[in-house]
Motif scaffolding. Sequence first.
Motif, PDB file in Angstrom:
ATOM      1  N   MET A  43       0.811  -1.188   0.000  1.00 57.82           N
ATOM      2  CA  MET A  43       0.000   0.000   0.000  1.00 57.82           C
ATOM      3  C   MET A  43       0.858   1.257   0.000  1.00 57.82           C
ATOM      4  O   MET A  43       0.549   2.216  -0.670  1.00 57.82           O
ATOM      5  N   LEU A  44       1.964   1.220   0.740  1.00 58.20           N
ATOM      6  CA  LEU A  44       2.877   2.359   0.763  1.00 58.20           C
ATOM      7  C   LEU A  44       3.398   2.639  -0.637  1.00 58.20           C
ATOM      8  O   LEU A  44       3.488   3.782  -1.053  1.00 58.20           O
ATOM      9  N   LYS A  45       3.717   1.578  -1.394  1.00 51.77           N
ATOM     10  CA  LYS A  45       4.229   1.734  -2.744  1.00 51.77           C
ATOM     11  C   LYS A  45       3.205   2.463  -3.616  1.00 51.77           C
ATOM     12  O   LYS A  45       3.547   3.359  -4.365  1.00 51.77           O
ATOM     13  N   LEU A  46       1.936   2.066  -3.510  1.00 50.93           N
ATOM     14  CA  LEU A  46       0.878   2.667  -4.301  1.00 50.93           C
ATOM     15  C   LEU A  46       0.709   4.133  -3.939  1.00 50.93           C
ATOM     16  O   LEU A  46       0.645   4.990  -4.800  1.00 50.93           O
ATOM     17  N   ARG A  47       0.689   4.448  -2.653  1.00 49.49           N
ATOM     18  CA  ARG A  47       0.529   5.826  -2.217  1.00 49.49           C
ATOM     19  C   ARG A  47       1.682   6.676  -2.707  1.00 49.49           C
ATOM     20  O   ARG A  47       1.510   7.781  -3.180  1.00 49.49           O
ATOM     21  N   TRP A  48       2.895   6.152  -2.637  1.00 51.83           N
ATOM     22  CA  TRP A  48       4.077   6.881  -3.067  1.00 51.83           C
ATOM     23  C   TRP A  48       3.966   7.268  -4.542  1.00 51.83           C
ATOM     24  O   TRP A  48       4.311   8.363  -4.924  1.00 51.83           O
ATOM     25  N   LYS A  49       3.436   6.397  -5.353  1.00 56.36           N
ATOM     26  CA  LYS A  49       3.372   6.645  -6.782  1.00 56.36           C
ATOM     27  C   LYS A  49       2.203   7.542  -7.156  1.00 56.36           C
ATOM     28  O   LYS A  49       2.287   8.269  -8.132  1.00 56.36           O
ATOM     29  N   VAL A  50       1.082   7.516  -6.424  1.00 54.87           N
ATOM     30  CA  VAL A  50      -0.119   8.245  -6.835  1.00 54.87           C
ATOM     31  C   VAL A  50      -0.489   9.398  -5.900  1.00 54.87           C
ATOM     32  O   VAL A  50      -1.583   9.911  -5.985  1.00 54.87           O
ATOM     33  N   LYS A  51       0.423   9.843  -5.062  1.00 54.49           N
ATOM     34  CA  LYS A  51       0.077  10.849  -4.064  1.00 54.49           C
ATOM     35  C   LYS A  51      -0.439  12.156  -4.650  1.00 54.49           C
ATOM     36  O   LYS A  51      -1.163  12.874  -3.998  1.00 54.49           O
ATOM     37  N   GLY A  52      -0.120  12.481  -5.912  1.00 50.46           N
ATOM     38  CA  GLY A  52      -0.581  13.728  -6.502  1.00 50.46           C
ATOM     39  C   GLY A  52      -1.777  13.571  -7.420  1.00 50.46           C
ATOM     40  O   GLY A  52      -2.143  14.496  -8.122  1.00 50.46           O
TER      41      GLY A  52
ATOM     42  N   ALA B 271      14.528  -2.974  -5.190  1.00 47.34           N
ATOM     43  CA  ALA B 271      13.814  -3.801  -6.167  1.00 47.34           C
ATOM     44  C   ALA B 271      12.583  -3.073  -6.690  1.00 47.34           C
ATOM     45  O   ALA B 271      12.279  -3.135  -7.890  1.00 47.34           O
ATOM     46  N   LEU B 272      11.877  -2.358  -5.816  1.00 51.51           N
ATOM     47  CA  LEU B 272      10.715  -1.577  -6.246  1.00 51.51           C
ATOM     48  C   LEU B 272      11.147  -0.486  -7.224  1.00 51.51           C
ATOM     49  O   LEU B 272      10.539  -0.306  -8.276  1.00 51.51           O
ATOM     50  N   ALA B 273      12.210   0.244  -6.890  1.00 59.09           N
ATOM     51  CA  ALA B 273      12.707   1.296  -7.778  1.00 59.09           C
ATOM     52  C   ALA B 273      13.140   0.702  -9.113  1.00 59.09           C
ATOM     53  O   ALA B 273      12.895   1.280 -10.174  1.00 59.09           O
ATOM     54  N   SER B 274      13.756  -0.467  -9.075  1.00 60.12           N
ATOM     55  CA  SER B 274      14.172  -1.152 -10.298  1.00 60.12           C
ATOM     56  C   SER B 274      12.964  -1.506 -11.156  1.00 60.12           C
ATOM     57  O   SER B 274      12.964  -1.280 -12.374  1.00 60.12           O
ATOM     58  N   ASP B 275      11.928  -2.042 -10.537  1.00 59.86           N
ATOM     59  CA  ASP B 275      10.707  -2.384 -11.275  1.00 59.86           C
ATOM     60  C   ASP B 275      10.116  -1.152 -11.951  1.00 59.86           C
ATOM     61  O   ASP B 275       9.742  -1.190 -13.125  1.00 59.86           O
ATOM     62  N   ILE B 276      10.010  -0.061 -11.218  1.00 57.04           N
ATOM     63  CA  ILE B 276       9.420   1.162 -11.771  1.00 57.04           C
ATOM     64  C   ILE B 276      10.274   1.687 -12.920  1.00 57.04           C
ATOM     65  O   ILE B 276       9.753   2.068 -13.970  1.00 57.04           O
ATOM     66  N   ALA B 277      11.593   1.712 -12.740  1.00 58.78           N
ATOM     67  CA  ALA B 277      12.482   2.195 -13.801  1.00 58.78           C
ATOM     68  C   ALA B 277      12.375   1.314 -15.050  1.00 58.78           C
ATOM     69  O   ALA B 277      12.322   1.824 -16.171  1.00 58.78           O
ATOM     70  N   GLU B 278      12.318  -0.009 -14.864  1.00 55.04           N
ATOM     71  CA  GLU B 278      12.199  -0.915 -16.012  1.00 55.04           C
ATOM     72  C   GLU B 278      10.850  -0.756 -16.703  1.00 55.04           C
ATOM     73  O   GLU B 278      10.780  -0.775 -17.931  1.00 55.04           O
ATOM     74  N   ILE B 279       9.790  -0.597 -15.932  1.00 52.94           N
ATOM     75  CA  ILE B 279       8.468  -0.395 -16.514  1.00 52.94           C
ATOM     76  C   ILE B 279       8.448   0.891 -17.331  1.00 52.94           C
ATOM     77  O   ILE B 279       7.825   0.970 -18.383  1.00 52.94           O
ATOM     78  N   ALA B 280       9.169   1.910 -16.869  1.00 50.46           N
ATOM     79  CA  ALA B 280       9.236   3.184 -17.586  1.00 50.46           C
ATOM     80  C   ALA B 280      10.084   3.081 -18.852  1.00 50.46           C
ATOM     81  O   ALA B 280      10.023   3.953 -19.706  1.00 50.46           O
TER      82      ALA B 280
ATOM     83  N   THR C  93      20.899  -1.846 -14.746  1.00 51.09           N
ATOM     84  CA  THR C  93      22.110  -2.669 -14.834  1.00 51.09           C
ATOM     85  C   THR C  93      22.470  -3.321 -13.511  1.00 51.09           C
ATOM     86  O   THR C  93      23.272  -4.241 -13.478  1.00 51.09           O
ATOM     87  N   GLY C  94      21.867  -2.849 -12.423  1.00 53.23           N
ATOM     88  CA  GLY C  94      22.160  -3.455 -11.134  1.00 53.23           C
ATOM     89  C   GLY C  94      21.384  -2.796 -10.013  1.00 53.23           C
ATOM     90  O   GLY C  94      20.959  -1.641 -10.128  1.00 53.23           O
ATOM     91  N   VAL C  95      21.175  -3.547  -8.950  1.00 50.03           N
ATOM     92  CA  VAL C  95      20.537  -3.048  -7.731  1.00 50.03           C
ATOM     93  C   VAL C  95      21.440  -3.450  -6.581  1.00 50.03           C
ATOM     94  O   VAL C  95      21.802  -4.620  -6.450  1.00 50.03           O
ATOM     95  N   SER C  96      21.831  -2.475  -5.768  1.00 51.84           N
ATOM     96  CA  SER C  96      22.710  -2.768  -4.637  1.00 51.84           C
ATOM     97  C   SER C  96      22.274  -1.955  -3.426  1.00 51.84           C
ATOM     98  O   SER C  96      21.409  -1.097  -3.525  1.00 51.84           O
TER      99      SER C  96
END
Length: 133
Positions: A1-10, A77-86, A91-94
């Motif tokens: 739910m936090l992920k959804l709120r973060w993306k749609v807060k505006g 991993a969440l940031a990676s998913d969003i970047a890939e979807i965009a 190239t890596g997640v650390s």
Amino acid sequence: MLKLRWKVKGISVDDLEYVPLDEYAIEIIGSNGKKFKGIDRDVLRKSLTVYFEDSKVIGKNIEVEIVNASGESGIGALASDIAEIAGFDVTGVSSGDSLIDRTKIVATSKKNYVNYLAKLFNCDIFWQENEAE
């Protein structure tokens, strides 16, 4: 739910589109043999592309590296998913060596996609000289 709120807060309620998740459901069998419903991540990601992809990025082979310095497991991993979807090529997640309190982009090029990425993640851009150039 936090992920959804973060993306749609505006976004206002009138701008939201209801999409039932039933078609993405798959049956998962846990390590103890118990069955439960989950979501097919690959199919869901393909469906989300409609909302996140940008023509300035798609097919341009723009590489980004994600460093999770939040101290929260799974945020990279969440940031990676969003970047890939965009449309970015991750190239890596650390994990970062030290924690930071605000997301930032360290960029080596002043291309339009850097601003798009900053807007996507609501963060600041820090410019760094590219040693390869």
